[in-house]
Motif scaffolding. Structure first.
Motif, PDB file in Angstrom:
ATOM      1  N   TYR A 148       0.838  -1.200   0.000  1.00 57.26           N
ATOM      2  CA  TYR A 148       0.000   0.000   0.000  1.00 57.26           C
ATOM      3  C   TYR A 148       0.872   1.249   0.000  1.00 57.26           C
ATOM      4  CZ  TYR A 148      -3.346  -3.475   1.721  1.00 57.26           C
ATOM      5  OH  TYR A 148      -4.127  -4.589   1.867  1.00 57.26           O
ATOM      6  N   GLN A 149       0.768   2.006  -1.074  1.00 56.18           N
ATOM      7  CA  GLN A 149       1.415   3.314  -1.072  1.00 56.18           C
ATOM      8  C   GLN A 149       0.448   4.428  -1.478  1.00 56.18           C
ATOM      9  OE1 GLN A 149       4.764   3.485  -3.767  1.00 56.18           O
ATOM     10  NE2 GLN A 149       3.876   1.935  -5.119  1.00 56.18           N
ATOM     11  N   ARG A 150      -0.714   4.060  -2.030  1.00 56.50           N
ATOM     12  CA  ARG A 150      -1.764   5.050  -2.330  1.00 56.50           C
ATOM     13  C   ARG A 150      -2.863   5.007  -1.270  1.00 56.50           C
ATOM     14  NH1 ARG A 150      -1.248   2.186  -6.902  1.00 56.50           N
ATOM     15  NH2 ARG A 150      -3.363   1.362  -6.703  1.00 56.50           N
ATOM     16  N   THR A 151      -3.173   3.811  -0.784  1.00 57.54           N
ATOM     17  CA  THR A 151      -4.194   3.675   0.251  1.00 57.54           C
ATOM     18  C   THR A 151      -3.618   4.160   1.580  1.00 57.54           C
ATOM     19  OG1 THR A 151      -5.049   1.731  -0.897  1.00 57.54           O
ATOM     20  CG2 THR A 151      -5.789   2.075   1.369  1.00 57.54           C
ATOM     21  N   PRO A 152      -4.263   5.115   2.232  1.00 57.50           N
ATOM     22  CA  PRO A 152      -3.683   5.667   3.470  1.00 57.50           C
ATOM     23  C   PRO A 152      -3.664   4.646   4.608  1.00 57.50           C
ATOM     24  CG  PRO A 152      -5.346   7.151   2.539  1.00 57.50           C
ATOM     25  CD  PRO A 152      -5.475   5.851   1.825  1.00 57.50           C
ATOM     26  N   TYR A 153      -2.510   4.450   5.185  1.00 56.58           N
ATOM     27  CA  TYR A 153      -2.353   3.612   6.370  1.00 56.58           C
ATOM     28  C   TYR A 153      -1.539   4.388   7.397  1.00 56.58           C
ATOM     29  CZ  TYR A 153      -4.233  -0.840   4.735  1.00 56.58           C
ATOM     30  OH  TYR A 153      -5.070  -1.845   4.320  1.00 56.58           O
ATOM     31  N   GLU A 154      -1.911   4.224   8.658  1.00 56.42           N
ATOM     32  CA  GLU A 154      -1.123   4.776   9.755  1.00 56.42           C
ATOM     33  C   GLU A 154      -0.829   3.664  10.755  1.00 56.42           C
ATOM     34  OE1 GLU A 154      -2.543   8.259  11.632  1.00 56.42           O
ATOM     35  OE2 GLU A 154      -2.301   9.511   9.832  1.00 56.42           O
ATOM     36  N   LEU A 155       0.395   3.655  11.251  1.00 60.09           N
ATOM     37  CA  LEU A 155       0.816   2.698  12.267  1.00 60.09           C
ATOM     38  C   LEU A 155       1.545   3.455  13.367  1.00 60.09           C
ATOM     39  CD1 LEU A 155       2.054  -0.293  10.075  1.00 60.09           C
ATOM     40  CD2 LEU A 155      -0.029  -0.196  11.466  1.00 60.09           C
ATOM     41  N   PRO A 156       1.623   2.872  14.570  1.00 62.11           N
ATOM     42  CA  PRO A 156       2.262   3.571  15.697  1.00 62.11           C
ATOM     43  C   PRO A 156       3.677   4.037  15.367  1.00 62.11           C
ATOM     44  CG  PRO A 156       1.087   1.645  16.481  1.00 62.11           C
ATOM     45  CD  PRO A 156       1.057   1.568  14.980  1.00 62.11           C
ATOM     46  N   LEU A 157       4.012   5.221  15.832  1.00 63.80           N
ATOM     47  CA  LEU A 157       5.357   5.755  15.622  1.00 63.80           C
ATOM     48  C   LEU A 157       6.405   4.926  16.350  1.00 63.80           C
ATOM     49  CD1 LEU A 157       4.598   9.572  16.009  1.00 63.80           C
ATOM     50  CD2 LEU A 157       4.857   8.265  13.889  1.00 63.80           C
ATOM     51  N   SER A 158       5.965   4.170  17.363  1.00 65.68           N
ATOM     52  CA  SER A 158       6.894   3.350  18.147  1.00 65.68           C
ATOM     53  C   SER A 158       7.157   1.982  17.531  1.00 65.68           C
ATOM     54  CB  SER A 158       6.330   3.157  19.562  1.00 65.68           C
ATOM     55  OG  SER A 158       5.042   2.544  19.506  1.00 65.68           O
ATOM     56  N   LEU A 159       6.564   1.697  16.369  1.00 67.24           N
ATOM     57  CA  LEU A 159       6.708   0.382  15.736  1.00 67.24           C
ATOM     58  C   LEU A 159       8.178   0.088  15.455  1.00 67.24           C
ATOM     59  CD1 LEU A 159       4.591  -1.771  14.711  1.00 67.24           C
ATOM     60  CD2 LEU A 159       5.025  -0.855  12.420  1.00 67.24           C
ATOM     61  N   ARG A 160       8.581  -1.160  15.744  1.00 70.74           N
ATOM     62  CA  ARG A 160       9.972  -1.557  15.576  1.00 70.74           C
ATOM     63  C   ARG A 160      10.067  -2.925  14.900  1.00 70.74           C
ATOM     64  NH1 ARG A 160      10.170   2.952  16.639  1.00 70.74           N
ATOM     65  NH2 ARG A 160      11.330   4.073  18.269  1.00 70.74           N
ATOM     66  N   ALA A 161      11.244  -3.218  14.362  1.00 71.74           N
ATOM     67  CA  ALA A 161      11.502  -4.543  13.806  1.00 71.74           C
ATOM     68  C   ALA A 161      11.259  -5.606  14.870  1.00 71.74           C
ATOM     69  CB  ALA A 161      12.927  -4.626  13.287  1.00 71.74           C
ATOM     70  N   GLY A 162      10.620  -6.701  14.453  1.00 73.73           N
ATOM     71  CA  GLY A 162      10.299  -7.776  15.380  1.00 73.73           C
ATOM     72  C   GLY A 162       8.915  -7.670  15.976  1.00 73.73           C
ATOM     73  N   ASP A 163       8.241  -6.528  15.828  1.00 73.69           N
ATOM     74  CA  ASP A 163       6.890  -6.381  16.364  1.00 73.69           C
ATOM     75  C   ASP A 163       5.905  -7.256  15.595  1.00 73.69           C
ATOM     76  OD1 ASP A 163       7.774  -4.586  18.210  1.00 73.69           O
ATOM     77  OD2 ASP A 163       6.835  -2.821  17.316  1.00 73.69           O
TER      78      ASP A 163
END
Length: 359
Positions: free
Chosen positions: A308-323
């Motif tokens: 997804y690069q046109r469809t708006p998505y938001e994820l937590p700013l605290s997201l990290r590798a391994g989550d």
């Protein structure tokens, strides 16, 4: 968790299949195996008395191995070799779909006396994942094919499909109306196959299944006032999507505006329906706090493996590798679409829970 996997609750499959059968009393319900061919899923469908829409030899063998009666298998793929027809017939399949004269001639030779539904090409309302013009023929051509099939000793019906993930409950009316018009030309129909296309809610909600059933019943009553031919339906997504959740993890977060978030699942190992961003899945994380926009991509080295690069998505700013990230509503057209080993990535693993999980 070393690899992403799809977790399927077979009790949910059973409940949804039971609901579907109850909403279409007297109809022949044939689950589209291609949506999710897990044996435990097939067992759940069998438990409510439904049959299967099969697309080829492997699916026929799989359904028969689970105990399906060959009389409840409908070979819905219009594209098939003569050997495939002969194989199906030898294993008891007596119902097919077609849209070409050469295929009908093959059916007459290799599956004599079978029921063949001629697939119509219709201008139905847009679905989320339409079929284009790959399948079906114009009504006038369908009438000619049906008459030719009868002359060759086959029994006939008509079929149509309104496209996968069809949100409009009225979309089936045009196909039903066309079938009635052709029947009025003196064509005796032993089947009206109205296909699948019944949607589920992803990020956007859709009406309840009962609303689709009501619209179809109203159309049948309007266009077949003296009674309609036996009905066949091919639900796939609607029976299994909500039963499945994909568990995946973040591989990499690349800062920027917007951030790029790379998951260990992408278009080639389970999320094929994100092509053209057609299906917008929900995403759940364990992180709290402020969120920001992201571009989501898969793990491969292919530049097209972007979700997804046109469809708006938001994820937590605290997201990290391994989550951990969960993708609900992913029970249909995920594992069955996964590649064998692109970039050396294994096919999407499937785990089942519920009372059919170890059947």
């Amino acid at each position: 968790m070393n690899h992403p996997y799809l977790l399927v609750d077979t009790d949910v499959v059973e409940a949804r299949a039971r609901e579907f059968v109850s909403l279409f009393p007297g109809a022949h319900v044939r689950y589209a195996v291609k949506a999710n061919p897990e044996p435990a899923v097939l067992d759940a469908v069998l438990s409510v008395g439904a049959g299967f829409d099969v697309a080829g030899r492997a699916e026929i063998e799989l359904c028969l191995a689970r105990g399906a009666d060959p009389a409840t298998l409908a070979y819905g793929n219009t594209i098939k070799k003569r050997d495939d027809i002969a194989f199906a017939y030898a294993h008891g399949v007596r119902e097919f779909t077609s849209d070409a004269l050469s295929d009908i001639e093959n059916l007459a030779e290799y599956a004599p006396g079978s029921l063949v539904s001629i697939r119509l090409l219709l201008d139905a309302p847009d679905s989320v994942t339409p079929f284009g013009r790959k399948f079906g023929c114009e009504p006038e051509a369908a009438l000619d094919l049906a008459r030719r099939a009868v002359a060759l000793g086959l029994r006939v019906g008509l079929a149509f499909h309104v496209g996968s993930q069809q949100p409009d409950p009225r979309a089936w009316e045009i196909g039903i109306a066309t079938a009635a018009k052709l029947a009025a030309e003196g064509l005796f129909l032993e089947r009206v196959n109205i296909g699948g296309g019944f949607p589920v809610s992803y990020r956007d909600s859709v009406p309840p299944l009962a609303e689709y059933a009501s619209a179809i019943a109203s159309a049948l009553a309007a266009y077949f006032p003296d009674g309609h031919p036996p009905l066949l339906l091919e639900p796939g997504r609607v029976l299994v999507a909500d039963a499945g959740v994909i568990r995946t993890e973040v591989v990499l977060v690349k800062p920027g505006s917007p951030r790029w978030v790379y998951l260990d699942i992408g278009r080639y190992n389970g999320l094929a329906e994100t092509e053209n961003e057609a299906i917008a899945y929900r995403l759940l994380t364990e992180r709290d706090g402020p969120s920001g926009p992201v571009i989501l991509a898969g793990p491969t080295c292919d530049g097209d493996d972007v979700l997804y690069q046109r469809t708006p998505y938001e994820l937590p700013l605290s997201l990290r590798a391994g989550d951990l990230v969960e993708i609900p509503g992913a029970g249909a057209y995920t594992a069955s679409y996964a590649s064998v080993a692109f970039n050396g990535i294994e096919p999407l693993a499937v785990r089942c829970v519920g009372r059919f999980a170890h059947a």
